[in-house]
Design an enzyme around this catalytic site. Structure first.
Site, mmCIF file in Angstrom:
data_model
loop_
_atom_site.group_PDB
_atom_site.id
_atom_site.type_symbol
_atom_site.label_atom_id
_atom_site.label_comp_id
_atom_site.label_asym_id
_atom_site.label_seq_id
_atom_site.Cartn_x
_atom_site.Cartn_y
_atom_site.Cartn_z
ATOM 1 N N HIS A 133 81.733 -84.760 92.797
ATOM 2 C CA HIS A 133 81.393 -86.179 92.860
ATOM 3 C C HIS A 133 80.998 -86.984 93.734
ATOM 4 O O HIS A 133 81.519 -86.458 94.914
ATOM 5 C CB HIS A 133 82.430 -86.846 91.744
ATOM 6 C CG HIS A 133 82.024 -86.023 90.460
ATOM 7 N ND1 HIS A 133 83.623 -86.934 89.802
ATOM 8 C CD2 HIS A 133 82.073 -85.673 90.059
ATOM 9 C CE1 HIS A 133 83.345 -86.421 88.375
ATOM 10 N NE2 HIS A 133 82.610 -85.473 88.616
ATOM 11 N N GLU A 184 81.954 -89.805 95.151
ATOM 12 C CA GLU A 184 83.177 -89.839 95.874
ATOM 13 C C GLU A 184 83.872 -88.654 96.699
ATOM 14 O O GLU A 184 84.613 -89.084 97.487
ATOM 15 C CB GLU A 184 84.068 -90.651 94.967
ATOM 16 C CG GLU A 184 83.103 -91.556 94.012
ATOM 17 C CD GLU A 184 82.494 -91.689 93.317
ATOM 18 O OE1 GLU A 184 82.019 -93.127 92.639
ATOM 19 O OE2 GLU A 184 82.239 -90.625 93.069
ATOM 20 N N CYS A 209 85.256 -92.448 88.992
ATOM 21 C CA CYS A 209 86.092 -91.796 87.449
ATOM 22 C C CYS A 209 87.538 -91.324 87.701
ATOM 23 O O CYS A 209 88.069 -91.446 88.693
ATOM 24 C CB CYS A 209 85.157 -90.094 86.941
ATOM 25 S SG CYS A 209 86.352 -89.004 88.359
#
Length: 160
Positions: free
Chosen positions: A99, A101, A129
């Site tokens: 992801h 992040e 998330c």
């Protein structure tokens, strides 16, 4: 059988690489943020505010889309400077944990030479998330900001 000997060119190359590693170490500032002379330095924006850093996260999102990946982007900032950034790489790396992040956190840790990202803020194109929020928590990130309106996400927490 005898040991395989390095060719003179290999020895020179190894010495050069070790020398360059030392130079990169020497140009790192007190906060561990390498100077702009580092080969893979991050272009810093003129302003250092939430709107500017969110805009960079959305720039990373555009890179993700352009490369055929999921539409997410993130940056990590310490002391008003971007220390890590990344588009989503889930599709192109075939890695469900890549992801934006997570990749920005990995980039910041690599650049700073530490897993400790205290005093950092994570800016992302959307709310993190649970996996990414947990990674931010374990990295010591102090604040999260997300979305077009630079919504305050507070400090990361474990288990929501």
């Amino acid at each position: 059988m005898g040991a395989i000997m390095d060719k003179p060119a290999d020895v020179k190359r190894r010495k050069l690489m070790l020398g360059l590693a030392g130079v990169v170490t020497l140009v790192a500032g007190r906060d561990g943020i390498a100077s702009e002379t580092q080969a893979d330095s991050i272009e810093q924006p003129e302003r250092s505010d939430d709107a500017t850093f969110i805009a960079r996260a959305f720039g990373m999102q555009r890179r993700a889309i352009d490369s055929g990946d999921q539409a997410y982007g993130a940056v990590v900032v310490r002391n008003g400077r971007i220390v890590g950034q990344s588009p989503s790489r889930v599709v192109i790396n075939r890695d469900p944990t890549a992801h934006a992040e997570m990749e920005a956190i990995r980039d910041a840790a690599r650049r700073l030479g530490s897993r400790d990202l205290s005093r950092c803020t994570l800016y992302s194109s959307s709310p993190a998330c649970p996996m990414c929020e947990a990674a931010a928590y374990w990295a010591g990130i102090e604040r999260m900001v997300y979305g077009k309106n630079a919504s305050e996400g507070g400090g990361p927490r474990l288990c929501g």
